[in-house]
Design a protein around this motif. Structure first.
Motif, PDB file in Angstrom:
ATOM      1  N   PHE A  35       0.864  -1.536   0.102  1.00  0.00           N
ATOM      2  CA  PHE A  35       0.215  -0.345  -0.148  1.00  0.00           C
ATOM      3  C   PHE A  35       0.475   1.232  -0.032  1.00  0.00           C
ATOM      4  O   PHE A  35       0.388   2.342  -0.783  1.00  0.00           O
ATOM      5  N   ALA A  36       2.049   1.387   0.531  1.00  0.00           N
ATOM      6  CA  ALA A  36       2.371   1.888   0.592  1.00  0.00           C
ATOM      7  C   ALA A  36       3.485   2.433  -0.646  1.00  0.00           C
ATOM      8  O   ALA A  36       3.492   3.115  -1.321  1.00  0.00           O
ATOM      9  N   VAL A  37       4.176   1.543  -1.380  1.00  0.00           N
ATOM     10  CA  VAL A  37       4.459   2.051  -3.098  1.00  0.00           C
ATOM     11  C   VAL A  37       3.202   2.212  -3.449  1.00  0.00           C
ATOM     12  O   VAL A  37       3.649   3.490  -4.709  1.00  0.00           O
ATOM     13  N   MET A  38       1.944   1.493  -3.391  1.00  0.00           N
ATOM     14  CA  MET A  38       1.352   2.197  -4.200  1.00  0.00           C
ATOM     15  C   MET A  38       0.661   4.060  -3.837  1.00  0.00           C
ATOM     16  O   MET A  38      -0.068   4.722  -4.656  1.00  0.00           O
ATOM     17  N   ASN A  39       1.093   4.109  -2.450  1.00  0.00           N
ATOM     18  CA  ASN A  39       0.408   5.361  -2.619  1.00  0.00           C
ATOM     19  C   ASN A  39       1.652   6.875  -2.545  1.00  0.00           C
ATOM     20  O   ASN A  39       1.382   7.552  -2.762  1.00  0.00           O
ATOM     21  N   THR A  40       2.628   6.043  -3.344  1.00  0.00           N
ATOM     22  CA  THR A  40       3.384   6.889  -3.598  1.00  0.00           C
ATOM     23  C   THR A  40       3.347   7.694  -4.603  1.00  0.00           C
ATOM     24  O   THR A  40       3.484   8.309  -5.576  1.00  0.00           O
ATOM     25  N   ILE A  41       2.529   6.635  -5.235  1.00  0.00           N
ATOM     26  CA  ILE A  41       2.971   7.073  -7.106  1.00  0.00           C
ATOM     27  C   ILE A  41       1.640   7.645  -6.667  1.00  0.00           C
ATOM     28  O   ILE A  41       1.112   8.922  -7.547  1.00  0.00           O
ATOM     29  N   LEU A  42       0.082   7.608  -6.086  1.00  0.00           N
ATOM     30  CA  LEU A  42      -1.015   8.215  -5.914  1.00  0.00           C
ATOM     31  C   LEU A  42      -0.238  10.059  -5.399  1.00  0.00           C
ATOM     32  O   LEU A  42      -0.716  10.759  -6.413  1.00  0.00           O
ATOM     33  N   SER A  43       0.852  10.285  -4.589  1.00  0.00           N
ATOM     34  CA  SER A  43       1.460  10.596  -4.016  1.00  0.00           C
ATOM     35  C   SER A  43       1.895  12.033  -4.937  1.00  0.00           C
ATOM     36  O   SER A  43       1.915  13.315  -5.384  1.00  0.00           O
ATOM     37  N   MET A  44       2.762  11.384  -5.943  1.00  0.00           N
ATOM     38  CA  MET A  44       3.494  11.763  -6.796  1.00  0.00           C
ATOM     39  C   MET A  44       3.140  12.882  -8.093  1.00  0.00           C
ATOM     40  O   MET A  44       2.970  13.607  -8.563  1.00  0.00           O
ATOM     41  N   SER A  45       1.240  11.605  -8.970  1.00  0.00           N
ATOM     42  CA  SER A  45       0.762  11.894  -9.458  1.00  0.00           C
ATOM     43  C   SER A  45       0.176  13.212  -9.168  1.00  0.00           C
ATOM     44  O   SER A  45      -0.052  13.877  -9.793  1.00  0.00           O
ATOM     45  N   LEU A  46      -0.397  13.399  -8.131  1.00  0.00           N
ATOM     46  CA  LEU A  46      -0.993  14.151  -7.581  1.00  0.00           C
ATOM     47  C   LEU A  46      -0.609  15.670  -7.158  1.00  0.00           C
ATOM     48  O   LEU A  46      -0.805  16.863  -8.163  1.00  0.00           O
ATOM     49  N   GLY A 259       9.975  14.763  -1.162  1.00  0.00           N
ATOM     50  CA  GLY A 259       8.520  14.292  -0.406  1.00  0.00           C
ATOM     51  C   GLY A 259       7.184  14.225   0.050  1.00  0.00           C
ATOM     52  O   GLY A 259       6.470  13.280   0.732  1.00  0.00           O
ATOM     53  N   SER A 260       6.874  13.780  -1.476  1.00  0.00           N
ATOM     54  CA  SER A 260       5.795  12.936  -1.670  1.00  0.00           C
ATOM     55  C   SER A 260       5.970  11.715  -1.165  1.00  0.00           C
ATOM     56  O   SER A 260       5.507  10.995  -0.859  1.00  0.00           O
ATOM     57  N   ILE A 261       7.345  11.557  -1.481  1.00  0.00           N
ATOM     58  CA  ILE A 261       7.107   9.326  -0.956  1.00  0.00           C
ATOM     59  C   ILE A 261       7.138   9.151  -0.124  1.00  0.00           C
ATOM     60  O   ILE A 261       6.879   8.420   0.310  1.00  0.00           O
ATOM     61  N   ILE A 262       7.957   9.973   1.042  1.00  0.00           N
ATOM     62  CA  ILE A 262       8.148  10.051   2.527  1.00  0.00           C
ATOM     63  C   ILE A 262       7.151  10.343   2.782  1.00  0.00           C
ATOM     64  O   ILE A 262       5.700   9.316   3.794  1.00  0.00           O
ATOM     65  N   ALA A 263       5.932  11.679   2.576  1.00  0.00           N
ATOM     66  CA  ALA A 263       5.191  11.954   2.914  1.00  0.00           C
ATOM     67  C   ALA A 263       4.130  11.045   2.955  1.00  0.00           C
ATOM     68  O   ALA A 263       3.301   9.924   4.048  1.00  0.00           O
ATOM     69  N   ALA A 264       4.070   9.722   1.651  1.00  0.00           N
ATOM     70  CA  ALA A 264       2.918   9.086   1.490  1.00  0.00           C
ATOM     71  C   ALA A 264       3.266   7.441   2.344  1.00  0.00           C
ATOM     72  O   ALA A 264       2.459   6.446   3.191  1.00  0.00           O
ATOM     73  N   ILE A 265       4.597   7.302   2.517  1.00  0.00           N
ATOM     74  CA  ILE A 265       5.561   6.549   3.449  1.00  0.00           C
ATOM     75  C   ILE A 265       4.508   6.527   5.367  1.00  0.00           C
ATOM     76  O   ILE A 265       3.696   5.667   5.521  1.00  0.00           O
ATOM     77  N   ILE A 266       5.115   7.664   5.489  1.00  0.00           N
ATOM     78  CA  ILE A 266       4.001   7.601   6.851  1.00  0.00           C
ATOM     79  C   ILE A 266       2.853   8.064   6.730  1.00  0.00           C
ATOM     80  O   ILE A 266       2.452   7.371   7.788  1.00  0.00           O
TER      81      ILE A 266
END
Length: 322
Positions: A35-46, A259-266
Motif C-alpha cells: 500500500f505504501a508503494v501504491m500511495n507513493t504513485i498516488l502522491s507523486m502523480s497528484l 517529500g511525496s514519497i516520504i509523506a506517502a510512507i508516513i
C-alpha cells in the motif's frame, strides 16, 4: 540506453529490498508495504497537478476507481496469456487502466481547467462523486456489493516488484518532464499564470497535460490496489481517499518528489503503527493521535517536510559540507 541506467539501478535496489521484506516480515506488514508503494504513485502523480502546476484537484479517487474497476473487470474476463505469464496481462491492463483514467482526465480537464483555485477543486470533487455514484448503480461491476475475485499476484516479491516498477516509471517520468520545456510551462503556470500567458505559453493546455498525466498514474495506482486487495467496492474510493492523497502532497511539500514519497510512507505507516495502542488501552485513540501528529507537523513545518526541495538538496547542503 544511458537514460535507463539510473531507473534500472533504482528498480534493482527496490527489488532487493523486496527480497528482504519477503523473508523478514509477516504477510500483514507486507500488505502495508505494498500500500505504501501504491500511495507513493498516488502522491507523486497528484503533486504534479497540485504542487508543480499550482492547481487544486480533489478528484484523484475518481481516477483511481476507473483504473481499479477496469483492471478488475479485464483481468477476470479477458485472459490473453497463459497462467504462467499472467503478469503480462496485469501489465497490459494496468497500462490500459492508466489510459482510460487519463482519457477521463482529459474529458474533465478541458472544460474545468479554465477555472482556478476553489472552483477547480469543487469540479474535481464532483467528478469523483459522479464516478462513485455510477459504480454504485452498475450491477455488472457489483454495484454496492463491490467486485470480488480479482486475480492477484503469485507472491509478495512479484507484487512488490510490479508496484516498484510502476513507482520508478512514475518518478522518472514526472522528474524528466519537470526538467523539460513542458515542466517549465507547468511551473510558470503555478508562479504566475498571467505572466506565463504573456510570454506565449498556452496555460490551459499546460494544465490539461499535467492533469492527464496525473490521472494516468492514478489509474495505474487503482489497478495495483485492485490486485493487492482482490476486492474493490465504491466505498474504497470516497472523498476521503482524495483527501488522503492531498494530505500526502501537502505533508511532503508541494513541489517535492522526495517529500511525496516520504509523506506517502508516513501516512500509510503511522495508522498501522498506532494500531496496537487501541488493543492496549481499549479506546479508539489511534486516529486521534494520527490526526494530532499531522496537525503538529503542519504547525511546525507549514511548508511540508521538504518544502519545495528534494532530498538531494539536503544531502549537498549538510552531508557534503560536513
Amino acid at each position: 540506453m544511458k537514460a535507463f541506467k539510473l531507473p534500472f539501478l533504482v528498480l534493482l535496489g527496490l527489488v532487493l529490498l523486496g527480497v528482504v521484506f519477503n523473508f523478514a516480515v509477516n504477510p500483514y506488514i507486507q500488505l502495508i508495504v505494498l500500500f505504501a508503494v501504491m500511495n507513493t504513485i498516488l502522491s507523486m502523480s497528484l503533486n504534479l497537478v497540485n504542487g508543480y502546476t499550482g492547481q487544486f484537484s480533489l478528484g484523484h479517487a475518481g481516477f483511481m476507481a476507473i483504473g481499479a474497476y477496469f483492471a478488475a473487470y479485464a483481468n477476470t474476463h479477458w485472459m490473453i496469456f497463459p497462467q504462467s505469464l499472467r503478469i503480462l496481462d496485469f501489465f497490459i491492463y494496468a497500462c490500459l487502466s492508466g489510459v482510460l483514467a487519463g482519457f477521463a482526465g482529459l474529458l474533465v480537464g478541458i472544460p474545468s481547467l479554465r477555472l482556478r483555485g476553489d472552483y477547480l477543486a469543487i469540479v474535481t470533487l464532483g467528478f469523483g462523486e459522479i464516478v462513485r455514484a455510477i459504480l454504485l448503480n452498475v450491477d455488472t461491476l457489483g454495484g454496492p456489493r463491490g467486485y470480488a475475485g480479482i486475480p492477484g499476484f503469485n507472491s509478495f516479491i512479484e507484487s512488490f516488484a510490479f508496484a516498484s516498477f510502476w513507482a520508478v516509471i512514475c518518478f522518472f517520468t514526472i522528474w524528466r518532464l519537470l526538467h523539460s520545456k513542458y515542466g517549465r510551462a507547468f511551473q510558470s503556470v503555478k508562479e504566475d499564470e498571467i505572466a506565463a500567458e504573456s510570454v506565449g505559453i498556452n496555460t490551459t493546455m499546460a494544465k490539461v497535460r499535467s492533469f492527464v498525466i496525473s490521472s494516468f498514474f492514478a489509474g495505474v495506482a487503482g489497478a495495483l490496489f485492485a490486485h493487492f486487495t482482490n476486492y474493490i467496492s465504491p466505498s474504497s474510493f470516497t472523498f476521503l481517499q482524495s483527501v488522503n492523497a492531498v494530505i500526502m502532497v501537502v505533508l511532503g511539500g508541494m513541489g517535492s518528489m522526495s517529500g511525496s514519497i516520504i509523506a506517502a510512507i508516513i501516512v500509510t505507516a503511522i495508522p498501522e503503527l498506532l494500531r496496537p495502542l487501541q488493543e492496549v488501552t481499549g479506546v479508539e485513540l489511534r486516529m486521534v493521535i494520527y490526526s494530532l501528529m499531522l496537525v503538529l507537523i503542519m504547525i511546525l513545518r507549514p511548508q511540508g517536510i521538504f518544502g519545495n526541495r528534494e532530498i538531494t538538496d539536503f544531502w549537498r547542503k549538510y552531508v557534503r559540507r560536513s
